[in-house]
Design a protein around this motif. Structure first.
Motif, PDB file in Angstrom:
ATOM      1  N   THR A   2       1.114 -65.840 -72.644  1.00  0.00           N
ATOM      2  CA  THR A   2       2.455 -66.097 -73.161  1.00  0.00           C
ATOM      3  C   THR A   2       2.351 -66.963 -74.403  1.00  0.00           C
ATOM      4  O   THR A   2       1.574 -67.896 -74.452  1.00  0.00           O
ATOM      5  CB  THR A   2       3.305 -66.808 -72.106  1.00  0.00           C
ATOM      6  N   ALA A  65      13.349 -53.828 -79.317  1.00  0.00           N
ATOM      7  CA  ALA A  65      12.869 -55.099 -79.849  1.00  0.00           C
ATOM      8  C   ALA A  65      13.985 -55.922 -80.463  1.00  0.00           C
ATOM      9  O   ALA A  65      13.898 -57.148 -80.529  1.00  0.00           O
ATOM     10  CB  ALA A  65      11.767 -54.868 -80.880  1.00  0.00           C
ATOM     11  N   LEU A  68      15.152 -58.862 -78.532  1.00  0.00           N
ATOM     12  CA  LEU A  68      14.225 -59.962 -78.297  1.00  0.00           C
ATOM     13  C   LEU A  68      14.373 -61.041 -79.358  1.00  0.00           C
ATOM     14  O   LEU A  68      14.742 -60.767 -80.495  1.00  0.00           O
ATOM     15  CB  LEU A  68      12.781 -59.447 -78.312  1.00  0.00           C
ATOM     16  N   ASP A  75       5.467 -62.909 -77.804  1.00  0.00           N
ATOM     17  CA  ASP A  75       4.940 -62.795 -76.451  1.00  0.00           C
ATOM     18  C   ASP A  75       4.559 -61.353 -76.139  1.00  0.00           C
ATOM     19  O   ASP A  75       3.503 -61.074 -75.566  1.00  0.00           O
ATOM     20  CB  ASP A  75       5.995 -63.286 -75.454  1.00  0.00           C
ATOM     21  N   LEU A  76       5.400 -60.409 -76.547  1.00  0.00           N
ATOM     22  CA  LEU A  76       5.119 -58.996 -76.327  1.00  0.00           C
ATOM     23  C   LEU A  76       3.841 -58.580 -77.044  1.00  0.00           C
ATOM     24  O   LEU A  76       2.987 -57.883 -76.488  1.00  0.00           O
ATOM     25  CB  LEU A  76       6.309 -58.158 -76.801  1.00  0.00           C
ATOM     26  N   ARG A  79       0.725 -60.042 -75.299  1.00  0.00           N
ATOM     27  CA  ARG A  79       0.383 -59.370 -74.042  1.00  0.00           C
ATOM     28  C   ARG A  79      -0.229 -57.998 -74.286  1.00  0.00           C
ATOM     29  O   ARG A  79      -1.185 -57.601 -73.620  1.00  0.00           O
ATOM     30  CB  ARG A  79       1.624 -59.247 -73.149  1.00  0.00           C
ATOM     31  N   ARG A  80       0.303 -57.260 -75.230  1.00  0.00           N
ATOM     32  CA  ARG A  80      -0.220 -55.912 -75.471  1.00  0.00           C
ATOM     33  C   ARG A  80      -1.520 -55.933 -76.250  1.00  0.00           C
ATOM     34  O   ARG A  80      -2.316 -55.008 -76.163  1.00  0.00           O
ATOM     35  CB  ARG A  80       0.836 -55.073 -76.178  1.00  0.00           C
TER      36      ARG A  80
END
Length: 236
Positions: A2, A65, A68, A75-76, A79-80
């Motif tokens: 995160t 998106a 967001l 954060d996205l 993570r990806r």
């Protein structure tokens, strides 16, 4: 992992929005929790953001998106860009499958089979399912890691599925054991799927390297110990 609002990736996303998408810098500072749509980013701006992110991190931004915040996009991306961990390691043991199955599924005696475990406590056992606590030998920092796992054996298919009940630094950890008869004995395979928590000391890639390294060591130890049992005639 995160990404907090003050992390560098959040700053990079903000810079992209300002440089490529027309975001007003003062607006971004005033409203850090606002969504991209609330910040005035239209569909063209989001397309440009998606293109830059894809080029820089090889990550695809979804159509939603715009809902967001900048921190949410960061954060996205984080993570990806750090996909879940996956390892697969195997060893061929010169011993019959029934012996390999019996020894490796005798969880109560894992301290005799693995070199990394200092203690095993069986908490509950029902049929072919066992819940237990593992405690490792102290690491280089003097910390003895301990957690509860549950393990369900499938004798007819010669497979075992396990997972950590107490996940510790992991968001989740699942382990699949497979046993196959081969010309030279028994192939035992460990498949591990996991993801690290944002607060973990290592990320998914780092833990993947650690697990691969340790699995090879432990599989070699198990191979040697079971082959010694087999050579001594302990096949029952």
């Amino acid at each position: 992992m995160t990404v907090a609002p003050d992390r560098p990736l959040t700053t990079e996303i903000t810079d992209i929005l300002i440089t490529h998408c027309g975001l007003d810098a003062a607006t971004a500072v005033r409203s850090p929790a606002a969504s991209l749509e609330e910040l005035g980013m239209d569909s063209l701006a989001l397309l440009e953001l998606s293109a830059v992110v894809a080029d820089r991190w090889r990550v695809r931004i979804p159509e939603q998106a715009g809902q967001l915040s900048i921190a949410g996009v960061a954060d996205l991306v984080a993570r990806r860009a750090d996909p879940p961990g996956h390892t697969e390691n195997s060893v061929v043991i010169d011993a019959p499958l029934p012996l390999v199955w019996r020894v490796t599924n005798d969880v109560a005696r894992w301290t005799e089979l693995f070199t990394e475990y200092a203690a095993v406590e069986i908490l509950e056992s029902t049929g072919d399912t066992v819940r237990f606590r593992l405690t490792m030998h102290p690491d280089e920092n003097g910390i003895s890691w301990s957690w509860v796992s549950e393990r369900a054996a499938e004798p007819t298919t010669r497979q075992v599925r396990a997972y950590r009940v107490e996940t510790g630094p992991f968001e989740y950890m699942r382990i699949h054991w497979r046993y196959d008869e081969v010309p030279d004995g028994t192939r035992m395979t460990w498949v591990q799927d996991f993801a690290m928590k944002p607060t973990a000391p290592v990320d998914n890639a780092g833990m993947t390297d650690r697990i691969n390294t340790n699995s090879r060591v432990q599989l070699a130890v198990i191979k040697e110990r079971i082959e010694r049992l087999h050579a001594g005639g302990d096949d029952e």
